[in-house]
Design a protein around this motif. Structure first.
Motif, PDB file in Angstrom:
ATOM      1  N   ILE A  28      11.505  21.824  29.343  1.00 61.73           N
ATOM      2  CA  ILE A  28      12.537  21.045  28.667  1.00 61.73           C
ATOM      3  C   ILE A  28      13.710  21.973  28.353  1.00 61.73           C
ATOM      4  N   SER A  29      14.898  21.463  28.529  1.00 58.59           N
ATOM      5  CA  SER A  29      16.099  22.239  28.211  1.00 58.59           C
ATOM      6  C   SER A  29      17.182  21.272  27.749  1.00 58.59           C
ATOM      7  N   ARG A  30      18.251  21.817  27.226  1.00 56.64           N
ATOM      8  CA  ARG A  30      19.333  20.958  26.755  1.00 56.64           C
ATOM      9  C   ARG A  30      20.664  21.655  26.926  1.00 56.64           C
ATOM     10  N   ASP A  31      21.682  20.837  27.045  1.00 60.47           N
ATOM     11  CA  ASP A  31      23.065  21.318  27.077  1.00 60.47           C
ATOM     12  C   ASP A  31      23.766  20.637  25.922  1.00 60.47           C
ATOM     13  N   ASN A  32      23.964  21.370  24.838  1.00 59.39           N
ATOM     14  CA  ASN A  32      24.552  20.774  23.639  1.00 59.39           C
ATOM     15  C   ASN A  32      26.021  20.379  23.849  1.00 59.39           C
ATOM     16  N   THR A  33      26.675  21.003  24.798  1.00 58.18           N
ATOM     17  CA  THR A  33      28.072  20.631  25.056  1.00 58.18           C
ATOM     18  C   THR A  33      28.166  19.270  25.730  1.00 58.18           C
ATOM     19  N   LYS A  34      27.064  18.866  26.373  1.00 51.57           N
ATOM     20  CA  LYS A  34      27.039  17.577  27.057  1.00 51.57           C
ATOM     21  C   LYS A  34      26.123  16.570  26.365  1.00 51.57           C
ATOM     22  N   ASN A  35      25.543  16.967  25.228  1.00 51.29           N
ATOM     23  CA  ASN A  35      24.586  16.103  24.520  1.00 51.29           C
ATOM     24  C   ASN A  35      23.520  15.574  25.477  1.00 51.29           C
ATOM     25  N   THR A  36      22.994  16.462  26.282  1.00 44.63           N
ATOM     26  CA  THR A  36      22.050  16.078  27.323  1.00 44.63           C
ATOM     27  C   THR A  36      20.789  16.927  27.246  1.00 44.63           C
ATOM     28  N   VAL A  37      19.661  16.281  27.444  1.00 43.60           N
ATOM     29  CA  VAL A  37      18.391  16.966  27.514  1.00 43.60           C
ATOM     30  C   VAL A  37      17.799  16.728  28.896  1.00 43.60           C
ATOM     31  N   TYR A  38      17.099  17.749  29.399  1.00 35.00           N
ATOM     32  CA  TYR A  38      16.530  17.690  30.733  1.00 35.00           C
ATOM     33  C   TYR A  38      15.016  17.922  30.668  1.00 35.00           C
ATOM     34  N   LEU A  39      14.328  17.407  31.663  1.00 38.04           N
ATOM     35  CA  LEU A  39      12.912  17.718  31.817  1.00 38.04           C
ATOM     36  C   LEU A  39      12.676  18.043  33.281  1.00 38.04           C
ATOM     37  N   GLN A  40      12.463  19.322  33.552  1.00 42.26           N
ATOM     38  CA  GLN A  40      12.124  19.757  34.900  1.00 42.26           C
ATOM     39  C   GLN A  40      10.616  19.677  35.042  1.00 42.26           C
ATOM     40  N   MET A  41      10.170  18.895  35.996  1.00 41.09           N
ATOM     41  CA  MET A  41       8.741  18.675  36.187  1.00 41.09           C
ATOM     42  C   MET A  41       8.332  19.240  37.547  1.00 41.09           C
ATOM     43  N   ASN A  42       7.510  20.256  37.527  1.00 45.18           N
ATOM     44  CA  ASN A  42       7.022  20.884  38.743  1.00 45.18           C
ATOM     45  C   ASN A  42       5.523  20.688  38.872  1.00 45.18           C
ATOM     46  N   SER A  43       5.012  20.937  40.069  1.00 52.69           N
ATOM     47  CA  SER A  43       3.568  20.817  40.325  1.00 52.69           C
ATOM     48  C   SER A  43       3.026  19.500  39.783  1.00 52.69           C
ATOM     49  N   LEU A  44       3.715  18.443  40.095  1.00 56.04           N
ATOM     50  CA  LEU A  44       3.341  17.134  39.551  1.00 56.04           C
ATOM     51  C   LEU A  44       1.985  16.687  40.057  1.00 56.04           C
ATOM     52  N   LYS A  45       1.285  16.000  39.175  1.00 54.48           N
ATOM     53  CA  LYS A  45      -0.059  15.484  39.469  1.00 54.48           C
ATOM     54  C   LYS A  45      -0.054  13.961  39.337  1.00 54.48           C
TER      55      LYS A  45
END
Length: 120
Positions: free
Chosen positions: A69-86
């Motif tokens: 999980i990460s966020r860019d406070n300048t864009k008011n955006t949160v991300y979820l990078q999902m790898n090795s999905l099951k």
């Protein structure tokens, strides 16, 4: 009025990756914690990952080491990078943000869900 708009879901094969985004807009002074939840039919919504305004993170045990999980406070955006999905990651994913309004009230808002389907 505040909106959280989610994008990035879809269908992926096991072992693949997806990136979800959740952009907040509207009457926002700042955003405190932002989180990703997921829900499957017949089950309660579960917390997947959370990130504070300062960048501290927490993850469900089931996704540790695979999701970021990460966020860019300048864009008011949160991300979820999902790898090795099951296949068991298949769910509807929601974001949630604790928004501080210009009059300094803190209110919780949900984004719309996005379907993530992982095929085996």
């Amino acid at each position: 009025h505040v909106q959280l708009v989610v994008s990035g879901g879809g269908l992926v094969q096991a072992g693949g990756s997806l990136r979800l985004s959740c952009a907040a807009s509207g009457s926002i002074f700042s955003i405190n914690a932002m989180c990703w939840y997921r829900q499957t039919p017949g089950k309660q919504r579960e917390l997947v990952a959370a990130i504070s305004s300062g960048g501290s993170t927490n993850y469900a045990d089931s996704v540790k080491g695979r999701f970021t999980i990460s966020r860019d406070n300048t864009k008011n955006t949160v991300y979820l990078q999902m790898n090795s999905l099951k296949p068991e990651d298949t769910a509807v994913y929601y974001c949630h943000g604790m928004v501080v309004t210009p009059d300094r009230r803190e209110l919780g808002y949900w984004g719309q869900g996005t379907q993530v389907t992982v095929s085996s």
